[in-house]
Scaffold this motif. Structure first.
Motif, mmCIF file in Angstrom:
data_model
loop_
_atom_site.group_PDB
_atom_site.id
_atom_site.type_symbol
_atom_site.label_atom_id
_atom_site.label_comp_id
_atom_site.label_asym_id
_atom_site.label_seq_id
_atom_site.Cartn_x
_atom_site.Cartn_y
_atom_site.Cartn_z
ATOM 1 N N GLN A 110 5.746 -3.131 -5.371
ATOM 2 C CA GLN A 110 5.566 -2.634 -4.007
ATOM 3 C C GLN A 110 5.755 -3.754 -3.003
ATOM 4 O O GLN A 110 6.426 -3.595 -1.974
ATOM 5 C CB GLN A 110 4.170 -2.021 -3.864
ATOM 6 N N LEU A 111 5.177 -4.903 -3.282
ATOM 7 C CA LEU A 111 5.327 -6.055 -2.406
ATOM 8 C C LEU A 111 6.790 -6.496 -2.365
ATOM 9 O O LEU A 111 7.303 -6.862 -1.298
ATOM 10 C CB LEU A 111 4.428 -7.193 -2.893
ATOM 11 N N CYS A 112 7.465 -6.431 -3.497
ATOM 12 C CA CYS A 112 8.889 -6.792 -3.546
ATOM 13 C C CYS A 112 9.715 -5.859 -2.673
ATOM 14 O O CYS A 112 10.642 -6.295 -1.982
ATOM 15 C CB CYS A 112 9.401 -6.753 -4.986
ATOM 16 N N VAL A 134 -6.807 0.762 -1.528
ATOM 17 C CA VAL A 134 -6.856 1.981 -0.721
ATOM 18 C C VAL A 134 -5.447 2.380 -0.334
ATOM 19 O O VAL A 134 -4.520 1.568 -0.376
ATOM 20 C CB VAL A 134 -7.709 1.775 0.556
ATOM 21 N N ALA A 135 -5.311 3.638 0.022
ATOM 22 C CA ALA A 135 -4.032 4.216 0.446
ATOM 23 C C ALA A 135 -3.081 4.362 -0.741
ATOM 24 O O ALA A 135 -3.113 3.583 -1.687
ATOM 25 C CB ALA A 135 -3.364 3.377 1.538
ATOM 26 N N THR A 136 -2.252 5.388 -0.678
ATOM 27 C CA THR A 136 -1.215 5.576 -1.687
ATOM 28 C C THR A 136 -0.293 4.367 -1.648
ATOM 29 O O THR A 136 0.075 3.886 -0.579
ATOM 30 C CB THR A 136 -0.430 6.865 -1.387
ATOM 31 N N GLY A 159 7.523 1.521 -4.513
ATOM 32 C CA GLY A 159 7.186 0.619 -5.606
ATOM 33 C C GLY A 159 6.467 1.329 -6.743
ATOM 34 O O GLY A 159 5.702 2.265 -6.525
ATOM 35 N N GLU A 160 6.705 0.870 -7.979
ATOM 36 C CA GLU A 160 6.082 1.466 -9.164
ATOM 37 C C GLU A 160 4.730 0.825 -9.483
ATOM 38 O O GLU A 160 3.915 1.396 -10.187
ATOM 39 C CB GLU A 160 7.012 1.342 -10.368
ATOM 40 N N ASN A 161 4.501 -0.387 -9.006
ATOM 41 C CA ASN A 161 3.226 -1.069 -9.178
ATOM 42 C C ASN A 161 3.025 -1.989 -7.979
ATOM 43 O O ASN A 161 3.903 -2.088 -7.113
ATOM 44 C CB ASN A 161 3.183 -1.854 -10.497
ATOM 45 N N ASP A 162 1.890 -2.672 -7.918
ATOM 46 C CA ASP A 162 1.574 -3.466 -6.728
ATOM 47 C C ASP A 162 2.561 -4.605 -6.492
ATOM 48 O O ASP A 162 2.945 -4.882 -5.345
ATOM 49 C CB ASP A 162 0.150 -4.023 -6.831
ATOM 50 N N LEU A 165 -1.845 -5.475 -0.251
ATOM 51 C CA LEU A 165 -1.147 -5.892 -1.472
ATOM 52 C C LEU A 165 -1.445 -7.349 -1.810
ATOM 53 O O LEU A 165 -1.356 -7.754 -2.973
ATOM 54 C CB LEU A 165 0.360 -5.683 -1.306
ATOM 55 N N TYR A 166 -1.814 -8.131 -0.804
ATOM 56 C CA TYR A 166 -2.233 -9.516 -1.021
ATOM 57 C C TYR A 166 -3.747 -9.634 -1.217
ATOM 58 O O TYR A 166 -4.299 -10.735 -1.185
ATOM 59 C CB TYR A 166 -1.799 -10.396 0.151
#
Length: 313
Positions: free
Chosen positions: A182-184, A134-136, A176-179, A145-146
């Protein structure tokens, strides 16, 4: 659709196209979201049903775009919304220069939440499971993200913090470009979480599926060097790993940041871009739309909450 005249196209989402239109009988300008059904036998998509249900539940909230009507049309249906001059992303993207602190604080404009396609009615029942997709992505809380399936309104407060940082910096904080990336992006600024800084971390579904090097947090003063100190204090309250430690919305609204110079700008001073235009137009041209004559006391969330922070000269 016969009662509406299409004035232009606003945008397109995952489940429909949004048009600007005018009601022939009333002259009211509205936004029409046309949703096509892939197969008539499938009925209305779940996401559309959730959007309609969520909007009906909170239809009296002045900070949510109002759903005015729903009606069938061809091989689909149409949602009729109140029309807003612009969206916040356009304001940031089309502003000729970064927003001033007074504009970021602006308290008398009409800022409303829209697009409830991924909305779910929230329950305090801890056993209820939700989707983590969910969410952008740029505004997605780290617990999502986890892979968290149990979460609370803290995911929305994290998103508010990301948007606030974007207003301060004129660019996304975590693009982030992917999950994984994004976490990074989050860890790069806030530092690698540990059980000490985030006690619930080991309980998350995707914990230990990927390991990150231990990195200390980067001071927000270095990330947002032009932001005033009190804005960074408020931002820190949103961007916390433990969801329950994030500032609540009511607390954020009375943070000292909003009551120190420069004071919030009137909405007539805010840039309001025309949809589809790359040039920002200044608010005074839209004074009628934004109801400049509205008394200031009616624009404040709760005068009793604000009073202790106001310094009278």
């Amino acid at each position: 659709m016969d009662q509406y005249i299409i004035l232009g196209r606003i945008g397109e989402g995952a489940h429909g196209i949004v048009f600007k239109a005018k009601n022939i009988e009333t002259g009211e300008t509205v936004a029409l979201k046309k949703v096509a059904l892939r197969r008539l036998d499938d009925g209305i998509p779940n996401q559309a049903l959730r959007e309609i249900k969520a909007l009906q539940e909170i239809e009296e909230n002045p900070h949510v775009v109002k759903l005015k009507a729903v009606f069938p049309h061809g091989a689909g249906f149409v949602l009729v919304f109140e029309y807003m001059l612009s969206d916040l992303a356009e304001v940031i993207r089309n502003a000729q220069q970064p927003l001033t602190q007074a504009q970021v604080k602006g308290s008398t404009g009409q800022l409303k939440i829209a697009d409830f396609g991924l909305a779910r009615l929230f329950s305090s029942d801890d056993s209820r499971l939700y989707s983590h997709q969910v969410a952008t992505r740029w505004y997605r809380a780290p617990e999502l993200l986890y892979g968290a399936r149990r979460y609370d309104e803290g995911v929305d407060l994290w998103a508010v913090g990301c948007i606030f940082a974007e207003l301060l910096n004129n660019s996304p904080l975590f693009p982030g470009e992917n999950d994984i990336e994004q976490l990074c992006c989050v860890l790069r600024i806030l530092g690698t979480p540990t059980q000490h800084t985030w006690p619930e971390l080991p309980e998350l579904p995707d914990y230990n599926k990927i390991c990150f090097k231990q990195k200390p947090p980067v001071p927000l003063e270095e990330v947002l060097p032009d932001a005033p100190p009190q804005s960074l204090q408020l931002l820190r309250c949103f961007l916390l790993y433990p969801s329950r430690e994030r500032v609540r919305a009511a607390q954020a609204l009375v943070h000292p940041y909003f009551f120190t110079a420069p004071l919030p700008a009137h909405h007539s001073e805010l840039p309001v871009p025309q949809r589809g235009s790359r040039m920002a137009r200044q608010g005074p041209q839209h004074q009628h739309d934004f109801h400049v004559e509205r008394p200031v006391e009616k624009s404040v969330v709760d005068p009793e909450l604000v009073a202790p922070y106001v310094v009278w000269g």
